[in-house]
Structures are given as C-alpha cells and as structure tokens.
Scaffold this motif. Structure first.
Motif, mmCIF file in Angstrom:
data_model
loop_
_atom_site.group_PDB
_atom_site.id
_atom_site.type_symbol
_atom_site.label_atom_id
_atom_site.label_comp_id
_atom_site.label_asym_id
_atom_site.label_seq_id
_atom_site.Cartn_x
_atom_site.Cartn_y
_atom_site.Cartn_z
ATOM 1 N N ASN A 109 -7.022 -3.455 3.031
ATOM 2 C CA ASN A 109 -5.884 -2.736 3.588
ATOM 3 C C ASN A 109 -5.649 -3.286 4.992
ATOM 4 O OD1 ASN A 109 -4.069 -0.917 4.682
ATOM 5 N ND2 ASN A 109 -5.042 0.892 3.773
ATOM 6 N N THR B 271 0.920 -5.328 2.901
ATOM 7 C CA THR B 271 0.066 -4.437 3.684
ATOM 8 C C THR B 271 -1.320 -4.268 3.080
ATOM 9 O OG1 THR B 271 1.041 -2.551 2.520
ATOM 10 C CG2 THR B 271 1.993 -3.153 4.653
ATOM 11 N N THR C 48 2.392 4.667 0.821
ATOM 12 C CA THR C 48 2.307 5.485 2.027
ATOM 13 C C THR C 48 1.674 6.838 1.707
ATOM 14 O OG1 THR C 48 4.468 6.507 1.692
ATOM 15 C CG2 THR C 48 4.410 4.398 2.892
ATOM 16 N N THR D 233 0.861 -1.179 0.000
ATOM 17 C CA THR D 233 0.000 0.000 0.000
ATOM 18 C C THR D 233 0.899 1.231 0.000
ATOM 19 O OG1 THR D 233 -1.678 -1.180 1.282
ATOM 20 C CG2 THR D 233 -1.826 1.220 1.233
ATOM 21 N N ALA E 79 -5.519 2.442 9.232
ATOM 22 C CA ALA E 79 -5.184 3.244 8.048
ATOM 23 C C ALA E 79 -6.371 3.267 7.098
ATOM 24 C CB ALA E 79 -3.956 2.661 7.334
ATOM 25 N N GLU F 106 -3.240 -2.438 7.137
ATOM 26 C CA GLU F 106 -2.554 -1.554 8.058
ATOM 27 C C GLU F 106 -3.502 -1.118 9.174
ATOM 28 O OE1 GLU F 106 -1.304 1.257 4.940
ATOM 29 O OE2 GLU F 106 0.714 0.937 5.711
#
Length: 380
Positions: free
Chosen positions: A219, A332, A190, A188, A224, A221
């Motif tokens: 996703n 991620t 940043t 993914t 996030a 994370e």
C-alpha cells in the motif's frame, strides 16, 4: 483414439491471460530479449526474505517433511492469527485459519465452501476490472461466470450498480469478491468505499464476501493502514492472503483463508479430500518469518522496492517519446499499472497496420520491442 469426454465446465473457460502471457514470454526468451510486464512475477528483482528461506531449509534438514494437519500446521495458523490481530486489526483464533496451496487455491476453496453447484446462491459478483480467477472460479463450481459490477472514477466500484444487482439477483448470489489493493488496476479502495460496500452487503447476510488481500502490505498511500471489509463484517467475510506477493514467494505456493469457524472447517475438509495437506517446510518457513517480522519492516522493505519500480515506470511512461497519448493514473497499491490507451486507436504503426484495440497495441509492443503486456480487455 480416446473416447473420453472432458468436463465442459473447464473446456468452456477462456484461456487464462496471465498464464498465456507467461508461456509466451518464456517461448520468446529462447530467441530474443524480452521485457516482461505480463505476469505478476517479483523474482529475480525482489527476493524472498532470508529468514524465510533459511527456515524452509532448516525444516527440510531436520526431516520435517511429512504430512501435516489438512487445515495447516498449528505453528503457522497461530502465527497468521497473531499477525492478523497485531498488524491488520482482525481477530481470529488459530482454528479459524485454513492453509492452502497458494492464494488461488485459497480463493477456489473459499468459493467451493460457500457456493452450491446449482440453485440459490450459485452465482458470484466481481468488480471490474476483474482478476481472472474471480470470473473462472465460480464457473468451475457452478458452470456460470460472475456477474460484473462496473467501476466509476479512479476504478472505485459503482455502488449504485451493485445495489441494483443485489436487489435483482439476491437469491441467486452466493459470493461477492472484493480485491483491495487491486489487481489489475493498482487501486486501493478508500475507507468510504469500504464502508459503503459493507453497508450494502450487510443487508444480505447469506452472501459470503471473499476478500482477496494478497497485496495487503503493498500500500503506497502515506500513513494509510490496510483496510479490509472483514474489519466491518467479520462474520460474513472470508479473508484470503498468501506469500506470493507479500514476501516474493510466487513459486512456493502458500495461501490461507481466515473466517467463520464452520466455513473454515469445510475448507479444511476440502483440503483433506483433495491434497491431504500442504507443503510442510514452506508452512514452517512462513511461520518463522511472521514471528520475525512482527513490525512489518521486512514486508514494507519489499513494498518500498516496488514503489521505486512503480515511480520509475510512471516517469518513463509520462516522459518517453511515443507515450504521450497514454493516460496513466498513479497506482496506490499492488504492483500493476493500468493505463488507458484508447487514444492510440485508429493510429497506424510504421508498417501501416491500424491499432484498433488494446490487443493490437500489445502485439505491436511485443513484436517490435519484445515488451510483454496484458491487454486490459482481458480483465473486463
């Protein structure tokens, strides 16, 4: 014998690695057990939500099987626009959404809408490792494959290389493809990367950004939210989504494009001239699903099941005998693992064959264990 001549723009394309692997796995299943890690299929392990399936069936039973607006059923375009605003921080009117026959069709029509067949703006840019469509679709439109930008650490795009490419080919480039969460790396981008991409691309407002966000709800994370370059450059970006991975509807073939009104009008016209419209029961099914999944709970349940699968696979790759030479980063997002297997090069199989490439390793895994993978060099 036929004297017809096929279109060289198509015959010059390399074979699709994912489709080739899909067909090979199906053929092997006739004679042996196959463990298929090739094409990005979710079924039978993960099923589409029941509300979607029921709504598709209800539409058929109520005879809503006729033509629909080439741009897409208004119920679905309204639902997509509401979902983009509520869950992804993007503001589009329903008229700024076009429905297509799957995410690949959406990518192709978006490319066709903004890229001429020759002359200025007839080149595209994609980031390595690259999803095959980002190389093949520009070639179908203009006869020329994409220019590739290499990656740096953790599969983030090399921004310096992009900057140089844009300066050298500014008038030639008409499209830049962005794909996050990414196929095939599982990375993914940043927030810093997305902001830096926007800073580079906003200096070239004639270049369309086609943002493939098919994995937007996958996703991993913690805390996030989805990051899209459309949140930063909405007037320059065409957002592509679909049901293939978001709700495990790979074979139902429904995608969409959201973007500036005048470009969406062109995409709708392309649909009108090519397929007339899209499958109405599937459109109505997805509209009902989006209305029922306002809080993303059902889509996140699919994400969580994929996370469990990811964690199990990573554990096995890192602990089973024979995999110690493999370098594996933790994805991620999306639903792919993209290991570095260079440490196997030069090693010999039990039969004495030397592993020289990732393709050699993939064929060994296939022939010895029935494990289907896709060589990473196909994604360069």
């Amino acid at each position: 014998m036929s004297k017809l001549v096929p279109n060289p723009a198509i015959t010059s394309l390399p074979p699709s690695p994912t489709i080739d692997i899909f067909l090979l796995a199906n053929e092997l299943r006739k004679s042996r057990t196959v463990y298929d890690f090739g094409v990005g299929e979710m079924i039978p392990g993960i099923e589409a939500p029941q509300v979607f399936k029921d709504a598709v069936c209800d539409a058929i039973r109520s005879n809503r099987i006729g033509y629909s607006n080439p741009q897409g059923a208004v119920e679905l375009r309204e639902a997509i626009a509401a979902d983009l605003a509520h869950n992804f921080g993007m503001s589009y009117a329903p008229s700024q959404v076009a429905v297509c026959e799957g995410p690949r069709a959406a990518l192709y029509k978006a490319t066709l809408a903004v890229m001429p067949s020759r002359g200025p703006r007839s080149r595209a840019v994609a980031f390595a490792p690259v999803y095959e469509s980002f190389s093949s679709m520009p070639q179908l439109v203009s006869g020329v494959p994409s220019l590739l930008v290499p990656f740096v650490a953790a599969f983030q795009p090399d921004l310096a290389a992009l900057r140089t490419l844009l300066r050298q080919h500014a008038e030639e480039i008409g499209v830049v493809y962005i794909n996050s969460p990414n196929n095939p790396s599982g990375v993914t981008y940043t927030a810093e990367t997305m902001q830096a991409l926007a800073a580079e691309l906003q200096a070239y407002p004639h270049i369309a950004i086609i943002s493939d966000e098919v994995y937007r709800t996958i996703n991993f994370e913690p805390d996030a939210g989805h990051r899209s370059i459309a949140q930063l450059l909405p007037e320059q970006t065409l957002v592509v989504g679909g049901i293939s991975k978001e709700i495990a509807g790979t074979g139902m073939r429904l995608g969409f494009v959201a973007g500036p009104q005048h470009i969406i009008n062109v995409i709708a016209a392309a649909t009108g001239y090519t397929s007339s419209c899209n499958n109405l029961p599937v459109q109505l099914g997805f509209a009902k699903f989006l209305e029922a999944d306002v809080d993303l709970k059902q889509r996140h349940a699919i994400r969580d099941r994929l996370r469990t699968k990811r964690d199990l696979l990573l554990h096995q790759l890192r602990t089973l005998p024979g995999f110690g030479l493999m370098q594996v980063d933790t994805p991620t997002g999306a639903m792919y693992v993209f290991p570095n297997v260079e440490n196997y090069y030069g090693k010999r199989t039990p039969a004495g064959d030397v592993i020289k490439t990732d393709r050699d390793l993939a064929l060994y895994a296939l022939n010895e264990a029935g494990v289907v993978t896709i060589p990473g060099d196909k994604m360069e």
